[in-house]
Design a protein around this motif. Structure first.
Motif, PDB file in Angstrom:
ATOM      1  N   ALA A  28      50.171  29.720  66.054  1.00  0.00           N
ATOM      2  CA  ALA A  28      50.864  29.479  64.778  1.00  0.00           C
ATOM      3  C   ALA A  28      50.188  30.284  63.679  1.00  0.00           C
ATOM      4  O   ALA A  28      49.003  30.083  63.389  1.00  0.00           O
ATOM      5  N   THR A  29      50.961  31.173  63.085  1.00  0.00           N
ATOM      6  CA  THR A  29      50.398  32.042  62.043  1.00  0.00           C
ATOM      7  C   THR A  29      49.913  31.228  60.844  1.00  0.00           C
ATOM      8  O   THR A  29      48.970  31.615  60.172  1.00  0.00           O
ATOM      9  N   GLY A  30      50.561  30.073  60.603  1.00  0.00           N
ATOM     10  CA  GLY A  30      50.166  29.251  59.459  1.00  0.00           C
ATOM     11  C   GLY A  30      48.823  28.556  59.664  1.00  0.00           C
ATOM     12  O   GLY A  30      48.203  28.107  58.713  1.00  0.00           O
ATOM     13  N   VAL A  31      48.369  28.478  60.905  1.00  0.00           N
ATOM     14  CA  VAL A  31      47.094  27.813  61.180  1.00  0.00           C
ATOM     15  C   VAL A  31      45.915  28.737  60.837  1.00  0.00           C
ATOM     16  O   VAL A  31      44.866  28.291  60.381  1.00  0.00           O
ATOM     17  N   ARG A  32      46.101  30.038  61.054  1.00  0.00           N
ATOM     18  CA  ARG A  32      45.098  31.040  60.678  1.00  0.00           C
ATOM     19  C   ARG A  32      43.695  30.732  61.191  1.00  0.00           C
ATOM     20  O   ARG A  32      42.719  30.761  60.432  1.00  0.00           O
ATOM     21  N   VAL A  33      43.594  30.426  62.448  1.00  0.00           N
ATOM     22  CA  VAL A  33      42.254  30.320  63.030  1.00  0.00           C
ATOM     23  C   VAL A  33      42.036  31.556  63.908  1.00  0.00           C
ATOM     24  O   VAL A  33      42.828  31.828  64.805  1.00  0.00           O
ATOM     25  N   GLY A  34      40.988  32.288  63.597  1.00  0.00           N
ATOM     26  CA  GLY A  34      40.648  33.472  64.381  1.00  0.00           C
ATOM     27  C   GLY A  34      39.221  33.347  64.886  1.00  0.00           C
ATOM     28  O   GLY A  34      38.555  32.333  64.672  1.00  0.00           O
ATOM     29  N   TYR A  35      38.746  34.376  65.556  1.00  0.00           N
ATOM     30  CA  TYR A  35      37.371  34.327  66.070  1.00  0.00           C
ATOM     31  C   TYR A  35      36.859  35.731  66.336  1.00  0.00           C
ATOM     32  O   TYR A  35      37.635  36.688  66.450  1.00  0.00           O
ATOM     33  N   GLY A  36      35.543  35.804  66.441  1.00  0.00           N
ATOM     34  CA  GLY A  36      34.928  37.081  66.776  1.00  0.00           C
ATOM     35  C   GLY A  36      33.829  36.871  67.786  1.00  0.00           C
ATOM     36  O   GLY A  36      33.189  35.818  67.815  1.00  0.00           O
ATOM     37  N   VAL A  37      33.632  37.871  68.645  1.00  0.00           N
ATOM     38  CA  VAL A  37      32.467  37.904  69.527  1.00  0.00           C
ATOM     39  C   VAL A  37      31.607  39.045  69.008  1.00  0.00           C
ATOM     40  O   VAL A  37      32.085  40.173  68.880  1.00  0.00           O
ATOM     41  N   LEU A  38      30.372  38.725  68.669  1.00  0.00           N
ATOM     42  CA  LEU A  38      29.545  39.741  68.014  1.00  0.00           C
ATOM     43  C   LEU A  38      28.147  39.791  68.621  1.00  0.00           C
ATOM     44  O   LEU A  38      27.556  38.751  68.937  1.00  0.00           O
TER      45      LEU A  38
END
Ligand code: PLP
Length: 449
Positions: free
Chosen positions: A288-298
């Motif tokens: 869901a674009t409205g949720v806007r939870v993303g993540y990164g592996v760094l």
């Protein structure tokens, strides 16, 4: 910085789409509203808020790096996407010729962000000083170009081929930067690797290997790391069997967590990725674009630097939304939704393809995507498509909007910016609007081509 930061084109395009009810927008990168998972999100939220024991932690502040449960689930999810779970189809010979270190997918290396956009911004902020150079695909995601402009960074562009980055061109760009003494300003390669925004192109796993090898070769000459920032925003939106339609979809089992996947592994699975690859993922497009939870592996030390920056930005992504995504992942809601979505977009892309075949003049070249949300069309070189062009203005008068290709090209002194292309999205428009929008656009194109 405030004076350098201009209004991003995305604001205007989104505003145009929302403020003119008759306008058919084939421009915005919105997802399919009709398939947004309302009932599924309600079920997941109900689970989160069913008791004070589960609800109170979700309604409390969380930690900067993110909810530990979501970090663990996301790390596991990513490992499955890359290396294949028991029920995941994986293209043969992709990413399995060498052992991938399991630590790469450790939750400790994973940071939850407010959309992957925040990760792109913070990573660039952490790694680049004003005047530094970021290598990008030509064309690339135009919102990222806004970050570069705002932070006073320069771009150098690398051409694309149908299977992704043109590695020979990358080598010649790096050579020429070395010759001019500018290689020391190169800190980062930004790659949109799956069903790229805007062209729909996917960079093959072999090319990711070649890319990392080249970056490592040239970083030896400058004495600092050149990182690969892989943006996988559209990774899950694969049509699995191409655009040929539901009938042609292979019978792939649906994994509870990852849905179905046949796209290549990420650059995390490339040999030597551990210290150099930064992976940006998101639950926006597949859930869901409205949720806007993303993540990164760094890798370290980038992980710590970005986490500190996030501490200053917002000291943690919305905890309630993280708990929602974690529930969706753990319960299988997410995986089932992705599988449905893949079929839905494959179908919508097919609708757009048929309309294009019917209405576009033959002199317009267009590229058929195998996933994502976009078609990319190229007019003859002498027919501009930019915001001020006759094509764009006539399209607007006829109530149809596209993204002019020129805004997806970075400023690069090494070449003239192409301005005869367009990105056309089937993401948000209904099937009826896709047909009508392409018909209107086709009429405009026939006038000028
Ligand atoms: C290529 C690309 N990367 C990143 C994003 C950001 O997505 P989000 O912040 O919702 O994860 C988008 C959104 O359209 C995108 O197209």
């Amino acid at each position: 910085m405030g004076q350098r930061s201009t209004e991003p084109p995305i604001s205007w395009l989104m505003h145009a789409a929302l403020s003119r009810p008759k306008l058919i927008s084939l421009a915005a990168g919105f997802t399919d509203s009709a398939s947004l998972p309302v009932a599924e999100a309600r079920a997941a939220l109900n689970q989160v808020l069913r008791s004070p024991k589960t609800g109170q932690p979700a309604l409390q502040y969380g930690s900067t790096a993110g909810d530990p449960v979501l970090r663990k689930l996301t790390a596991e999810y990513l490992r499955k996407l890359d290396l294949g779970g028991t029920s995941c189809r994986r293209p043969q010979n992709q990413g399995q010729r060498h052992a991938v270190s399991p630590e790469i997918y450790s939750p400790e290396r994973l940071l939850i962000t407010s959309g992957s956009q925040q990760l792109l911004y913070m990573t660039t902020e952490a790694l680049c000083d004003e005047g530094d150079i970021v290598l990008v695909e030509d064309p690339t995601y135009f919102v990222y170009l806004g970050i570069l402009q705002s932070r006073g960074l320069r771009a150098r562009t690398v051409r694309l081929e149908r299977d992704g980055l043109d590695l020979a061109h990358l080598e010649s760009v790096l050579q020429s930067l070395k010759r001019t003494g500018e290689l020391r300003r190169v800190k980062l390669f930004y790659l949109v690797s799956y069903f790229q925004n805007p062209t729909g192109i996917t960079t093959s796993f072999e090319k990711k290997c070649g890319l990392l090898k080249l970056l490592k070769k040239f970083e030896r000459a400058v004495g600092h790391p050149i990182y690969l920032l892989e943006d996988a925003a559209y990774r899950e939106l694969s049509f699995s069997a191409g655009i040929k339609g539901r009938d042609a979809l292979p019978r792939v089992q649906v994994d509870r967590q990852v849905g179905t996947t046949v796209s290549p592994p990420s650059a995390l699975a490339v040999p030597g990725a551990a210290e150099r690859v930064i992976y940006a993922g998101t639950f926006s497009k597949p859930f869901a674009t409205g949720v806007r939870v993303g993540y990164g592996v760094l890798p370290e030390p980038v992980f710590s630097a970005v986490k500190h920056i996030k501490g200053n930005h917002d000291f943690g992504t919305s905890n309630l939304l993280q708990h929602l995504v974690a529930r969706a992942l753990a319960s299988g809601i997410y995986g089932r939704h992705v599988a449905r979505l893949q079929k839905r977009y494959a179908h919508k892309a097919r609708v757009m393809k048929r309309a294009i075949e019917k209405h576009f003049p033959p002199a317009v070249e267009w590229w058929e995507p195998e996933g994502g949300l976009y078609f990319w069309a190229r007019l003859p070189r002498n027919v501009p498509t930019g915001v001020k062009s006759k094509v764009f203005q006539t399209a607007l008068k006829n109530d149809v909007l596209y993204v002019p290709g020129e805004i997806c090209y970075a400023d690069d002194p090494a070449r003239r910016k192409p301005n005869h292309e367009m990105r056309i999205s089937f993401g948000n428009a209904s099937e009826k609007d896709i047909r009508e929008g392409i018909k209107r656009l086709g009429k405009v194109l026939k006038k000028f081509v």
